[in-house]
Design an enzyme around this catalytic site. Structure first.
Site, PDB file in Angstrom:
ATOM      1  N   GLU A 268       1.048  -1.191   0.195  1.00 51.36           N
ATOM      2  CA  GLU A 268      -0.132   0.216   0.142  1.00 51.36           C
ATOM      3  C   GLU A 268       1.007   1.148  -0.052  1.00 51.36           C
ATOM      4  O   GLU A 268       1.919   1.193   0.751  1.00 51.36           O
ATOM      5  CB  GLU A 268      -0.695  -0.124   1.421  1.00 51.36           C
ATOM      6  CG  GLU A 268      -1.599   0.988   1.374  1.00 51.36           C
ATOM      7  CD  GLU A 268      -2.241   1.185   2.858  1.00 51.36           C
ATOM      8  OE1 GLU A 268      -1.709   0.860   3.893  1.00 51.36           O
ATOM      9  OE2 GLU A 268      -3.403   1.638   3.214  1.00 51.36           O
TER      10      GLU A 268
ATOM     11  N   LYS B 124      -9.512   1.672  -1.690  1.00 48.93           N
ATOM     12  CA  LYS B 124      -9.681   1.050  -0.342  1.00 48.93           C
ATOM     13  C   LYS B 124     -11.094   1.531   0.213  1.00 48.93           C
ATOM     14  O   LYS B 124     -11.329   2.702   0.570  1.00 48.93           O
ATOM     15  CB  LYS B 124      -8.617   1.678   0.681  1.00 48.93           C
ATOM     16  CG  LYS B 124      -8.632   1.067   1.908  1.00 48.93           C
ATOM     17  CD  LYS B 124      -7.187   1.658   2.631  1.00 48.93           C
ATOM     18  CE  LYS B 124      -7.082   1.120   3.936  1.00 48.93           C
ATOM     19  NZ  LYS B 124      -5.849   1.386   4.714  1.00 48.93           N
TER      20      LYS B 124
ATOM     21  N   CYS C   9      -4.682  -3.084   3.000  1.00 47.81           N
ATOM     22  CA  CYS C   9      -4.094  -2.722   4.376  1.00 47.81           C
ATOM     23  C   CYS C   9      -5.373  -3.387   5.254  1.00 47.81           C
ATOM     24  O   CYS C   9      -5.844  -4.638   5.365  1.00 47.81           O
ATOM     25  CB  CYS C   9      -3.829  -1.715   4.631  1.00 47.81           C
ATOM     26  SG  CYS C   9      -3.112  -1.339   6.308  1.00 47.81           S
TER      27      CYS C   9
END
Lengths: 317, 317
Positions: B48, B125, B174
């Site tokens: 990330e 995300k 993540c």
């Protein structure tokens, strides 16, 4: 006001052979309960279908023979002594059994009973493994889909009594523990302690699959540890273990904390009690305000619609 | 027709200090890619926000200063050499970066590029951790909710090219890896290989929380192993690791199989390549017809509605 700790026990059972009389099984359950109480447990968790052998491994076509494995009432003639002893000991318990309703419906069911004998909660297994039709030519079947209807009570969280610190409790049964949806439905109700009984094959008793007891025990424990962590809850998962009527069942009963850490783990494939003392404030490390699993802050239900809009896989073209 | 195996690499990065020039970071990424290719990898996964330090740890009020961490186009001036080298090597890659759209929106984004340089997929995300408002008096912040909008692309699975066996690929970033909902949305699209980059704090850099790197690495790995198992998919999870601008990040990059078993694991907190060869037929042990995770057979979406009907916890009274 700080909450009291709760001492819980997992009462793993060795196998219950088809020929074992109910009186013997009840005596084993009561002995396990007494051990748990002697070690300070306030709540003891028994396996799935704790009163009988795992009968879905056979095709049973005679209705009377099949229904002999089912309870028409709990407590009833075959379970009353367990309820009586629990009340004397002041211990609560989770018990899995095959349920036959008054109108003839059959479920794979668990109940949780409080220290005063009150029914605290009831759950009917949602994720039934196996098949409806027997697999031809195989000695051992897995016919849960034939013998049980899928649970119709949802995932109903409930509270334990004041003496336990009024924790939010949830119940799952066996295969349910591998389905994060089931845990999340309880997680969204703030579950702090998940109770789970299981009977899980240690290997393919028909010899068609190479998986062994080690990987199947790993999968069981992985499922409990990860889902406990994702939902910041304690969990107790309890096996019926050992070679039952010629088919092997894994053990690996565990008590797990909200970090996914193992607090206690069974070491045998026999009747065995493990215990742990739970401090429910430990759930706050995961779920407290602003924390990793503060669901209200971080979940995005608008993005999850696929979970309820389809059952099976639909791969991209 | 049997599918070819796919060799994948996780290219863990050590820290990228704020002062590190882009040319240096690009050179590191290219060196990692070359190592991966030399070891036979056809696809390499970077972390990330792989192009910069993890800037959400600071409150940055100057817009120009903030936007310097973002990419206006990828490939663009600061990434073109990586794309060029990938094409020369015939290697695909996953890259996480901060995305600034033409209309000024900001996302925490990852893309996957094929061996011919074609954009295969893009993900923004969904599960942004941290807070919008800075926490007063704290040296280190976690301001992802301030600097990014939650992803608006859903969880879009896509296929890899013929040379990879056309696997169904998914991307997470993540914190997403800790949310089983995110994995399941891909699982329902038949994902066979999940690609994940992360930057995860090894400890509370402000000293307010007792969790250490060991438990945080355990949680990261537990999340990947369990969700890979639940969805019968391979997964590659890749850290930016080490002490970055005074704040520690865990390593623990892993390549995991559909049994939740670790195929390869990083041993350092530095730039480090690990690889594994994946046989996608291994996904069938979990998801094949009649198997444990044959979703169409076993899932009960009618029972899961709570997952989309509420965000936060609503405990029983």
């Amino acid at each position: 006001m700080s909450r009291p700790p709760l001492t819980v026990a997992a009462a793993q059972m060795g196998p219950t052979q088809r020929a074992e009389p109910r009186s013997r099984t009840l005596a084993r359950l009561i002995a396990l309960m007494e051990q748990a109480a002697a070690r300070g447990a306030q709540l003891v968790v028994f396996p799935e279908l704790a009163l009988t052998t795992f009968f879905p491994r056979w095709l049973i076509e005679d209705r009377e023979e099949l229904e002999a494995y089912f309870e028409r009432a709990v407590p009833g003639p075959g379970t009353q002594p367990l309820f009586d002893r629990a009340r004397e000991l002041g211990i609560g318990f989770y018990l899995g059994f095959a349920e036959l309703t008054e109108d003839g419906r059959r479920f794979n069911t668990a109940i949780t009973v409080g220290p005063d004998g009150a029914l605290l909660g009831k759950y009917r297994k949602v994720h039934l493994p196996g098949s409806f039709e027997p697999r031809p030519g195989q000695r051992f079947q897995q016919l849960e889909k034939r013998y049980f209807e899928p649970g119709d009570l949802g995932f109903p969280a409930f509270r334990g009594p004041q003496a336990w610190g009024r924790p939010v409790l949830g119940m799952l049964i066996c295969n349910d523990r591998r389905w994060p949806e089931a845990w999340r439905c309880y997680g969204l109700q703030g579950v702090e302690l998940m109770l789970i009984g299981y009977n899980s094959a240690a290997y393919d008793p028909n010899g068609g699959d190479a998986e062994d007891a080690a990987i199947r025990t790993f999968h069981s424990t992985l499922s409990v540890r990860a889902n406990a962590y994702f939902n910041a809850t304690f969990a107790v998962a309890v096996a019926k273990a050992g070679v039952e009527d010629g088919a092997g069942l894994i053990g690996g009963s565990v008590i797990v904390d909200p970090n996914g850490m193992i607090l206690a783990e069974a070491r045998t494939l026999e009747d065995e009690v493990i215990t742990a003392q739970l401090d429910f404030s430990a759930c706050l490390q995961g779920r407290g305000p602003g924390k990793m699993f503060d669901f209200a802050l971080h979940r995005r239900p608008d993005q999850y619609r696929r979970i309820v809009e389809q059952a099976g896989m639909t791969p991209p073209p």
